[in-house]
Design a protein around this motif. Structure first.
Motif, PDB file in Angstrom:
ATOM      1  N   ARG A  68       0.832  -1.207   0.000  1.00 16.00           N
ATOM      2  CA  ARG A  68       0.000   0.000   0.000  1.00 16.00           C
ATOM      3  C   ARG A  68       0.867   1.258   0.000  1.00 16.00           C
ATOM      4  NH1 ARG A  68      -2.864  -2.922   3.971  1.00 16.00           N
ATOM      5  NH2 ARG A  68      -2.090  -1.545   5.617  1.00 16.00           N
ATOM      6  N   ILE A  69       1.969   1.226   0.733  1.00 13.38           N
ATOM      7  CA  ILE A  69       2.864   2.389   0.754  1.00 13.38           C
ATOM      8  C   ILE A  69       3.431   2.644  -0.637  1.00 13.38           C
ATOM      9  CG2 ILE A  69       5.056   3.259   1.653  1.00 13.38           C
ATOM     10  CD1 ILE A  69       4.432   1.746   4.262  1.00 13.38           C
ATOM     11  N   LEU A  70       3.851   1.587  -1.313  1.00 15.91           N
ATOM     12  CA  LEU A  70       4.392   1.746  -2.665  1.00 15.91           C
ATOM     13  C   LEU A  70       3.324   2.213  -3.640  1.00 15.91           C
ATOM     14  CD1 LEU A  70       6.715  -1.393  -2.852  1.00 15.91           C
ATOM     15  CD2 LEU A  70       7.444   0.990  -2.943  1.00 15.91           C
ATOM     16  N   GLN A  71       2.119   1.669  -3.521  1.00 15.36           N
ATOM     17  CA  GLN A  71       1.027   2.114  -4.393  1.00 15.36           C
ATOM     18  C   GLN A  71       0.735   3.591  -4.188  1.00 15.36           C
ATOM     19  OE1 GLN A  71      -2.260  -0.478  -3.552  1.00 15.36           O
ATOM     20  NE2 GLN A  71      -1.450  -2.177  -4.782  1.00 15.36           N
ATOM     21  N   GLY A  72       0.727   4.028  -2.935  1.00 19.20           N
ATOM     22  CA  GLY A  72       0.454   5.433  -2.654  1.00 19.20           C
ATOM     23  C   GLY A  72       1.544   6.360  -3.126  1.00 19.20           C
ATOM     24  N   ALA A  73       2.756   5.826  -3.316  1.00 20.99           N
ATOM     25  CA  ALA A  73       3.882   6.642  -3.783  1.00 20.99           C
ATOM     26  C   ALA A  73       4.092   6.524  -5.289  1.00 20.99           C
ATOM     27  CB  ALA A  73       5.156   6.227  -3.057  1.00 20.99           C
ATOM     28  N   GLY A  74       3.120   5.974  -5.992  1.00 23.99           N
ATOM     29  CA  GLY A  74       3.243   5.847  -7.436  1.00 23.99           C
ATOM     30  C   GLY A  74       3.917   4.563  -7.879  1.00 23.99           C
TER      31      GLY A  74
END
Length: 616
Positions: free
Chosen positions: A560-566
């Motif tokens: 989720r962190i990576l998804q939120g950072a593009g």
């Protein structure tokens, strides 16, 4: 809707359950050579193939090789750009973009194999960032012992439920968040007086109020009742409390203030409250705390909350037996103990912060039916400031609410007979009589616990019955499909979908005309669209938040962190953000690399070389 006409009668599986042939690499390569020649030759990827775009075809600013075209081992196609701005761009949209027209200028052989690029079709929760090959016309995979050629990637075609792509569209759509009559009138009160008006929150609040007022008074031909579990998700400061204030103001003015509560601490407390007031509206803030109690609670009381919520929802059209300890607390005027609740109507209107609510979900409430009974609606971001005013309830809203309060009572028999016959068409007469209703003192016990209610059956148009049968057939086919795949969460969510459609269609009919309710085709279509949208969204969010064990939860958190950072972050930033010890972080990264979720590579800068993690 998926066409399943004749499915039950013929004893055949609907087309989307049949086996699907693999799409050949040569066919895809031909399409790539014709429309995306810059991609060159494909590279092996997880027993399939992938092509990497140097620049995203949808946004030239995404020039970090974040866009990929993938052919799964099954032959299914998937386009994905890891930037948030491209979340809704999939294989269908890539074809439409590159081919310029939806169906023209495709060579016959390509058209036959790829199908017409008509945009993403509804799949009722088969999260489809992939395109799947045309359907076979031969035997189903169950008989052949084969699995369908389905691929379920991490990101769906359009993130259903996301405010920008979901309810923003519904709000602009006339059948989205606009329900004529009573619901719209209550929404208007919130929108006109709230400091930060939010239509989605106002809609959920009005829907909960109507479901409460209808309780034990109305049903449809299938004996569905109006009890709903509604959960509105919004960030702090959005104005989650304002619809609760409007609801209580209306209930208090018509003498039902005692039937509205804010929370309950145990299953026994919930049962005792309904024993006193058989129709109740609980307006609970931070409802994620309730799910956390059930998730982490170590004693039997936590399990009882879950049990009571399940039982009261299902007992709305029958008789609920009270536990023995509750009997001594409830007494009627003749001092006889009451042992049952007839048609209990429990309406739950909860609010929470989206992140905390989804993190509170766990496998049990997803698979035992509690989450499936809920309508979880995301309200989006905080709106622009409004022009706050004191809450002023229009006379028409109070009159309609008073009528719903007294439907079936001897004192207002003229409503259930004369009004339904058209004798009270004079609005001024109704408004005058509403003054008498509100002059009554508050009834401390609400509906009499010993009274057996006789609900009014809301009639429906002939086309409604046909539409509902088609909807039920499609949902039943989906349930069978997920049974075969042993996906219990998806199966359970769709098990309650048809019931929700019926309840919402009935609410739509009563809201449209409180005094002459009727279920219409428009109401069924609205309800079906809303239920499909919310179910698809819940499937997506459950896939992102619900974990099998604590370590799996940590892996999902990194995703989720990576998804939120593009889709891409440097090592130091990701380590600081996920707040895990270095050794545990290494375990997480190794696991995600081995299961093909992310890729680690080196990025050279002027002074040093940095480790970068990128979602695949």
């Amino acid at each position: 809707m998926i066409d399943v006409s004749g499915y039950a009668a013929a004893g055949q599986k609907p087309a989307f359950l049949l086996a699907k042939p693999a799409l050949s690499l040569s066919t895809v390569s031909t399409w790539v050579e014709k429309y995306c020649p810059e991609l060159g030759e494909p590279k092996p990827w997880k027993d399939g193939w992938k092509w990497v775009f140097d620049v995203c075809p949808f946004n030239p600013d995404h020039n970090d090789r974040s866009a990929v075209l993938i052919q799964e081992p099954s032959g299914a196609m998937c386009f994905k750009c890891h930037h948030n701005g491209c979340a809704g761009n999939d294989w269908h949209k890539l074809r439409a973009l590159k081919e310029l027209t939806v169906s023209a200028s495709i060579e016959p052989t390509l058209s036959a194999e790829l199908g017409q690029s008509s945009g993403p079709a509804r799949t009722y929760g088969l999260r489809e960032a992939v395109w799947e090959p045309p359907l076979a016309a031969d035997s189903g995979y169950a008989a052949a012992g084969q699995k369908p050629a389905l691929s379920l990637p991490a990101v769906p075609t359009s993130l259903p439920g996301d405010f920008d792509s979901g309810f923003a569209r519904m709000e602009a759509d006339p059948v989205g968040l606009a329900v004529p009559g009573f619901i719209n009138d209550v929404i208007d009160v919130s929108m006109a007086t709230a400091p930060y008006p939010n239509r989605v929150l106002a809609f959920t609040g009005a829907l909960a109020l109507l479901a409460f007022l209808m309780g034990r008074k109305f049903c449809d031909r299938r004996d569905n009742r109006s009890n709903l579990y509604l959960i509105a998700l919004a960030d702090p400061g959005t104005g989650k409390d304002y619809p609760r204030k409007v609801n209580f103001d209306i209930a208090y003015q018509i003498g039902l203030g005692g039937s509205i509560a804010d929370t309950f601490a145990s299953g026994e407390g919930l049962e005792d409250a309904l024993a006193m007031h058989p129709s109740m509206l609980f307006q609970a803030d931070e409802v994620d705390g309730l799910f956390n109690v059930m998730k982490f609670g170590k004693d039997i009381r936590a399990a009882l909350i879950n049990e009571k919520l399940l039982k009261f929802y299902s007992a709305s059209n029958t008789i609920y037996p009270l536990r023995k300890r509750a009997l001594s607390r409830i007494k009627t005027d003749n001092d006889n103990n009451v042992s049952t609740i007839v048609n209990p109507n429990l309406v739950l209107y909860g609010t929470a912060v989206p992140r905390y609510f989804y993190e509170a979900l766990f496998r049990r409430v997803l698979e035992n039916g509690l989450t499936a009974r809920c309508l979880v609606i995301e309200a989006g971001k905080r709106s622009m400031a409004g022009d706050p005013k004191p809450i002023a309830i229009p006379e028409s809203v109070l009159s309609a609410a008073s009528y719903l309060r007294d439907v079936g009572a001897d004192s207002v028999s003229f409503h259930t007979a004369d009004a339904r016959a058209g004798a009270l068409s004079n609005v001024e007469s109704l408004l005058a009589k509403s003054q008498l209703y509100r002059s009554r003192p508050c009834r401390p016990c609400g509906n009499l616990a010993t009274e057996f209610p006789k609900p009014i059956v809301v009639e429906e148009d002939p086309k409604v019955t046909e539409q509902l049968m088609d909807t039920r057939s499609a949902f039943d086919a989906l349930i069978e499909f997920y049974d075969l795949r042993n996906e219990k969460t998806a199966r359970m969510l769709w098990c309650r979908a048809f019931e929700k459609v019926c309840k919402l269609a009935m609410l739509h009919g009563i809201s449209s005309d409180v005094y002459h309710p009727r279920i219409t085709l428009k109401g069924v279509q609205w309800a079906q669209k809303l239920v499909e949208h919310l179910t698809e969204r819940m499937l997506f969010m459950a896939d992102n938040y619900v974990y099998e064990n604590p370590f799996d939860g940590k892996c999902k958190k990194v995703e989720r962190i990576l998804q939120g950072a593009g889709g891409m972050l440097r090592h130091g930033v990701l380590l600081r953000t996920c707040k895990e010890p270095s050794d545990e972080f290494k375990r997480i990264i190794t696991t995600l690399e081995e299961n093909g979720t992310l890729h680690r590579y080196l990025e050279r800068t002027k002074t040093k070389t940095a480790v970068v993690y990128k979602l695949l």
